[in-house]
Design a protein around this motif. Structure first.
Motif, short mmCIF file in Angstrom:
data_model
loop_
_atom_site.label_atom_id
_atom_site.label_comp_id
_atom_site.label_asym_id
_atom_site.label_seq_id
_atom_site.Cartn_x
_atom_site.Cartn_y
_atom_site.Cartn_z
N ASP A 1 -18.84 -12.29 2.46
CA ASP A 1 -19.17 -12.24 3.88
C ASP A 1 -20.35 -13.18 4.18
O ASP A 1 -21.28 -13.27 3.37
CB ASP A 1 -19.55 -10.82 4.30
N PRO A 2 -20.33 -13.83 5.34
CA PRO A 2 -21.44 -14.75 5.66
C PRO A 2 -22.71 -14.01 6.05
O PRO A 2 -22.67 -12.96 6.70
CB PRO A 2 -20.88 -15.54 6.85
N VAL B 1 -28.18 -6.89 4.14
CA VAL B 1 -26.81 -6.82 3.60
C VAL B 1 -26.30 -5.38 3.62
O VAL B 1 -25.16 -5.11 4.02
CB VAL B 1 -26.77 -7.39 2.16
N LEU B 2 -27.15 -4.45 3.21
CA LEU B 2 -26.76 -3.03 3.18
C LEU B 2 -26.56 -2.48 4.58
O LEU B 2 -25.56 -1.79 4.86
CB LEU B 2 -27.83 -2.22 2.44
N ASP B 3 -27.50 -2.77 5.47
CA ASP B 3 -27.42 -2.23 6.83
C ASP B 3 -26.18 -2.72 7.57
O ASP B 3 -25.59 -1.98 8.37
CB ASP B 3 -28.67 -2.61 7.63
N ARG B 4 -25.77 -3.96 7.30
CA ARG B 4 -24.60 -4.53 7.98
C ARG B 4 -23.30 -4.28 7.22
O ARG B 4 -22.25 -4.76 7.63
CB ARG B 4 -24.81 -6.03 8.22
N GLY C 1 -24.00 -27.01 2.88
CA GLY C 1 -23.17 -27.60 3.93
C GLY C 1 -22.31 -26.59 4.64
O GLY C 1 -21.67 -26.91 5.66
N PHE C 2 -22.25 -25.36 4.13
CA PHE C 2 -21.39 -24.34 4.73
C PHE C 2 -22.17 -23.08 5.14
O PHE C 2 -21.78 -22.37 6.06
CB PHE C 2 -20.27 -23.94 3.77
N GLY C 3 -23.25 -22.78 4.43
CA GLY C 3 -24.02 -21.59 4.77
C GLY C 3 -24.29 -20.72 3.55
O GLY C 3 -24.05 -21.13 2.41
N THR C 4 -24.77 -19.53 3.83
CA THR C 4 -25.10 -18.59 2.76
C THR C 4 -24.23 -17.35 2.92
O THR C 4 -24.05 -16.83 4.04
CB THR C 4 -26.59 -18.19 2.83
N TYR C 5 -23.71 -16.87 1.80
CA TYR C 5 -22.78 -15.75 1.81
C TYR C 5 -23.24 -14.68 0.82
O TYR C 5 -24.03 -14.95 -0.08
CB TYR C 5 -21.37 -16.22 1.43
N VAL C 6 -22.72 -13.48 1.00
CA VAL C 6 -22.98 -12.43 0.03
C VAL C 6 -22.33 -12.84 -1.28
O VAL C 6 -21.16 -13.26 -1.31
CB VAL C 6 -22.42 -11.07 0.50
N GLY C 7 -23.07 -12.78 -2.36
CA GLY C 7 -22.58 -13.23 -3.66
C GLY C 7 -21.66 -12.23 -4.34
O GLY C 7 -21.39 -11.14 -3.81
N PRO C 8 -21.18 -12.58 -5.52
CA PRO C 8 -20.26 -11.71 -6.26
C PRO C 8 -20.94 -10.46 -6.82
O PRO C 8 -20.28 -9.50 -7.18
CB PRO C 8 -19.75 -12.61 -7.39
N MET C 9 -22.27 -10.49 -6.87
CA MET C 9 -23.03 -9.36 -7.42
C MET C 9 -22.51 -8.95 -8.79
O MET C 9 -22.32 -7.78 -9.09
CB MET C 9 -23.02 -8.18 -6.44
N SER C 10 -22.26 -9.97 -9.63
CA SER C 10 -21.75 -9.72 -10.97
C SER C 10 -22.89 -9.37 -11.92
O SER C 10 -24.07 -9.45 -11.55
CB SER C 10 -21.01 -10.96 -11.49
N LEU C 11 -22.51 -9.01 -13.14
CA LEU C 11 -23.50 -8.69 -14.16
C LEU C 11 -23.85 -9.89 -15.02
O LEU C 11 -24.50 -9.74 -16.05
CB LEU C 11 -22.98 -7.55 -15.04
#
Length: 237
Positions: free
Chosen positions: A23-24, A14-17, A60-70
């Motif tokens: 984002d997917p 995630v960091l490198d990209r 059914g849709f995929g995996t995405y970067v999450g909200p990274m909430s607290l």
């Protein structure tokens, strides 16, 4: 490959990209090939990262970067505080001290620097708080809005999120506070003192006012005795 290592490699991806929330991520099959891991290992790593808010699995849709909430931190902090309180520890006082430290640290930087529109909004919030106090209504939501608006002038998103996290955790366990609740008129006056200090540019006065704001809660906590976990399993604390 151990699960922790696999999680770290997905986070590095995630960091490198330079991926952001929403984002997917590569597909499950692509992750298996990229990381040299089995399907089950990838799935377990993604589930663990989802619990942390780092990824979001949309079936059914995929995996995405999450909200990274607290939110996970709030849940853990709240549970730890209540559990410690039931064991007779002073965990509520410790949580208060953390929140006080987070709020009192940057307050002096706000003195004389709050934008005029925010000052107008803060005045309106204290006015509303005074009306609510006169009507015998709760002040919690207006109090929360005041603090959020107050620190907004620092333009620090992470600080705002941390303040919200501590606010959530503390007020979700507020029913365990002992002693007599503070007179709402006193609460209103303390907020007015905070506002007056930052408006006038009095850094020392602003810090003193925000610490005074926590004084009554600290007194109540000093007389708090643990209560049994009598709430229902689904009842929020």
């Amino acid at each position: 490959m151990v699960a922790w290592d696999l999680q770290e490699r997905i986070k590095k991806l995630v960091l490198d990209r330079r991926l952001g929330s929403g984002d997917p991520l590569p597909t499950e099959q692509e992750l298996m090939e990229l990381l040299g891991a089995s399907r089950n290992s990838v799935r377990e790593a993604l589930k663990a990262l989802q619990a942390m808010g780092i990824v979001e699995i949309r079936h059914g849709f995929g995996t995405y970067v999450g909200p990274m909430s607290l939110a996970p931190m709030i849940e853990g902090l709240t549970f730890r505080t209540v559990a410690g309180h039931y064991r007779g520890e002073d965990s509520l006082l410790q949580l208060l001290e953390l929140r006080e430290a987070v709020e009192s640290g940057p307050i002096s930087r706000l003195a004389g620097r709050i934008p005029a529109p925010d000052l107008v909004e803060l005045d309106a919030l204290v006015d509303r708080m005074e009306r609510e106090a006169a009507q015998g209504a709760g002040l919690a939501e207006t109090d929360r809005a005041f603090h959020a608006t107050l620190y907004r002038g620092l333009d620090n998103v992470l600080l705002s999120e941390v303040l919200e996290a501590f606010w959530d955790a503390f007020h979700r366990v507020r029913t365990d506070l002992g002693g007599v609740a503070q007179d709402p008129q006193v609460t209103c006056r303390q907020h007015r003192e905070i506002l007056d200090a930052v408006r006038s540019g009095d850094a020392a006065g602003a810090e003193q006012a925000i610490r005074k704001h926590f004084g009554n809660i600290r007194t109540r906590l000093s007389t708090t005795t643990p209560q049994g976990p009598h709430r229902g399993h689904n009842e929020r604390v």
